[in-house]
Design a protein around this motif. Structure first.
Motif, PDB file in Angstrom:
ATOM      1  N   ALA A 210       0.817  -1.221   0.000  1.00  0.00           N
ATOM      2  CA  ALA A 210       0.000   0.000   0.000  1.00  0.00           C
ATOM      3  C   ALA A 210       0.849   1.269   0.000  1.00  0.00           C
ATOM      4  CB  ALA A 210      -0.941  -0.003   1.197  1.00  0.00           C
ATOM      5  N   THR A 211       2.111   1.181  -0.385  1.00  0.00           N
ATOM      6  CA  THR A 211       3.027   2.313  -0.425  1.00  0.00           C
ATOM      7  C   THR A 211       3.031   3.099   0.888  1.00  0.00           C
ATOM      8  OG1 THR A 211       2.330   2.492  -2.739  1.00  0.00           O
ATOM      9  CG2 THR A 211       3.897   4.118  -1.966  1.00  0.00           C
ATOM     10  N   PRO A 212       3.552   2.490   1.965  1.00  0.00           N
ATOM     11  CA  PRO A 212       3.562   3.173   3.259  1.00  0.00           C
ATOM     12  C   PRO A 212       4.485   4.393   3.263  1.00  0.00           C
ATOM     13  CG  PRO A 212       4.877   1.176   3.356  1.00  0.00           C
ATOM     14  CD  PRO A 212       4.210   1.184   2.011  1.00  0.00           C
ATOM     15  N   ASN A 213       4.126   5.381   4.086  1.00  0.00           N
ATOM     16  CA  ASN A 213       4.929   6.599   4.230  1.00  0.00           C
ATOM     17  C   ASN A 213       5.681   6.586   5.552  1.00  0.00           C
ATOM     18  OD1 ASN A 213       4.114   7.672   1.781  1.00  0.00           O
ATOM     19  ND2 ASN A 213       2.356   8.715   2.668  1.00  0.00           N
ATOM     20  N   CYS A 214       6.757   7.351   5.598  1.00  0.00           N
ATOM     21  CA  CYS A 214       7.574   7.485   6.805  1.00  0.00           C
ATOM     22  C   CYS A 214       6.787   8.221   7.884  1.00  0.00           C
ATOM     23  CB  CYS A 214       8.848   8.257   6.468  1.00  0.00           C
ATOM     24  SG  CYS A 214       9.920   8.577   7.886  1.00  0.00           S
ATOM     25  N   GLY A 215       6.843   7.712   9.103  1.00  0.00           N
ATOM     26  CA  GLY A 215       6.174   8.356  10.219  1.00  0.00           C
ATOM     27  C   GLY A 215       6.834   9.662  10.626  1.00  0.00           C
ATOM     28  N   LYS A 216       8.079   9.858  10.244  1.00  0.00           N
ATOM     29  CA  LYS A 216       8.800  11.085  10.618  1.00  0.00           C
ATOM     30  C   LYS A 216       8.670  12.188   9.569  1.00  0.00           C
ATOM     31  CE  LYS A 216      13.341  12.766  12.045  1.00  0.00           C
ATOM     32  NZ  LYS A 216      14.749  12.415  12.259  1.00  0.00           N
ATOM     33  N   CYS A 217       8.970  11.858   8.305  1.00  0.00           N
ATOM     34  CA  CYS A 217       8.988  12.916   7.269  1.00  0.00           C
ATOM     35  C   CYS A 217       7.804  12.839   6.303  1.00  0.00           C
ATOM     36  CB  CYS A 217      10.309  12.894   6.494  1.00  0.00           C
ATOM     37  SG  CYS A 217      10.485  11.517   5.338  1.00  0.00           S
ATOM     38  N   GLY A 218       7.042  11.751   6.342  1.00  0.00           N
ATOM     39  CA  GLY A 218       5.870  11.630   5.491  1.00  0.00           C
ATOM     40  C   GLY A 218       6.137  11.200   4.058  1.00  0.00           C
ATOM     41  N   GLN A 219       7.399  10.980   3.699  1.00  0.00           N
ATOM     42  CA  GLN A 219       7.769  10.568   2.341  1.00  0.00           C
ATOM     43  C   GLN A 219       7.554   9.055   2.176  1.00  0.00           C
ATOM     44  OE1 GLN A 219       9.017  12.588  -0.244  1.00  0.00           O
ATOM     45  NE2 GLN A 219       8.401  14.251   1.103  1.00  0.00           N
ATOM     46  N   PRO A 220       7.396   8.585   0.931  1.00  0.00           N
ATOM     47  CA  PRO A 220       7.220   7.146   0.705  1.00  0.00           C
ATOM     48  C   PRO A 220       8.447   6.343   1.163  1.00  0.00           C
ATOM     49  CG  PRO A 220       6.714   8.391  -1.283  1.00  0.00           C
ATOM     50  CD  PRO A 220       7.318   9.353  -0.301  1.00  0.00           C
ATOM     51  N   LEU A 221       8.180   5.196   1.797  1.00  0.00           N
ATOM     52  CA  LEU A 221       9.266   4.323   2.244  1.00  0.00           C
ATOM     53  C   LEU A 221       9.767   3.430   1.115  1.00  0.00           C
ATOM     54  CD1 LEU A 221       7.869   3.266   5.724  1.00  0.00           C
ATOM     55  CD2 LEU A 221       9.815   4.780   5.271  1.00  0.00           C
ATOM     56  N   LEU A 222       8.859   2.997   0.264  1.00  0.00           N
ATOM     57  CA  LEU A 222       9.204   2.141  -0.870  1.00  0.00           C
ATOM     58  C   LEU A 222       8.914   2.940  -2.137  1.00  0.00           C
ATOM     59  CD1 LEU A 222       7.631  -1.129   0.507  1.00  0.00           C
ATOM     60  CD2 LEU A 222      10.072  -0.646   0.275  1.00  0.00           C
TER      61      LEU A 222
END
Length: 145
Positions: free
Chosen positions: A26-38
């Motif tokens: 589901a294209t998760p985002n970083c909890g810190k910066c909000g950018q995509p993790l993958l």
């Protein structure tokens, strides 16, 4: 039965995130910066990020060890990027060995380009020589089974 989580290092801010396995697609985002993790793109590693990306990512992580003077490396770069776009749940990264010699040294790279597959901080496979994207994808898929 509890849901299994994996750690993913953000390619943008290097924060370690805990992500449920079910959310990887589901294209998760970083909890810190909000950018995509993958991102589906290889990201450049440096002396400060190489160990964290390799050691902390719990998903399959493919690192391309390359050098700016290496013609096969330069020819494979777009192929590596194309393979990354086809395998968005795998982390693809690159480290320039002539720029970050000390960071690459622990991985005992003897020829370029060399792709090394890591999972849970451990090397699980390596492949030397330039490959087209379809062969990179095939190699990576063979590691996921």
């Amino acid at each position: 039965m509890s849901e299994q989580n994996v750690h993913l290092v953000c390619p943008h801010c290097q924060a370690t995130n805990r992500v449920p396995m079910a959310r990887l697609s589901a294209t998760p985002n970083c909890g810190k910066c909000g950018q995509p993790l993958l991102t589906g793109n290889p990201h450049e590693l440096n002396a400060q990020t190489v160990n964290k990306i390799i050691q902390k990512n719990e998903v399959l992580t493919i690192v391309d060890f390359w050098a700016s003077w290496c013609q096969p490396c330069l020819m494979m770069a777009p192929q590596f990027k194309a393979a990354a776009s086809q395998l968005p749940q795998v982390v693809f990264a690159k480290i320039q060995t002539d720029k970050y010699e000390q960071a690459a040294a622990p991985y005992n790279i003897r020829s370029l380009p060399t792709m090394v597959a890591f999972k849970h901080g451990k090397e699980v496979a390596r492949q030397s020589g330039a490959l087209p994207s379809d062969q990179i994808v095939q190699w990576v898929r063979s590691l996921r089974t």
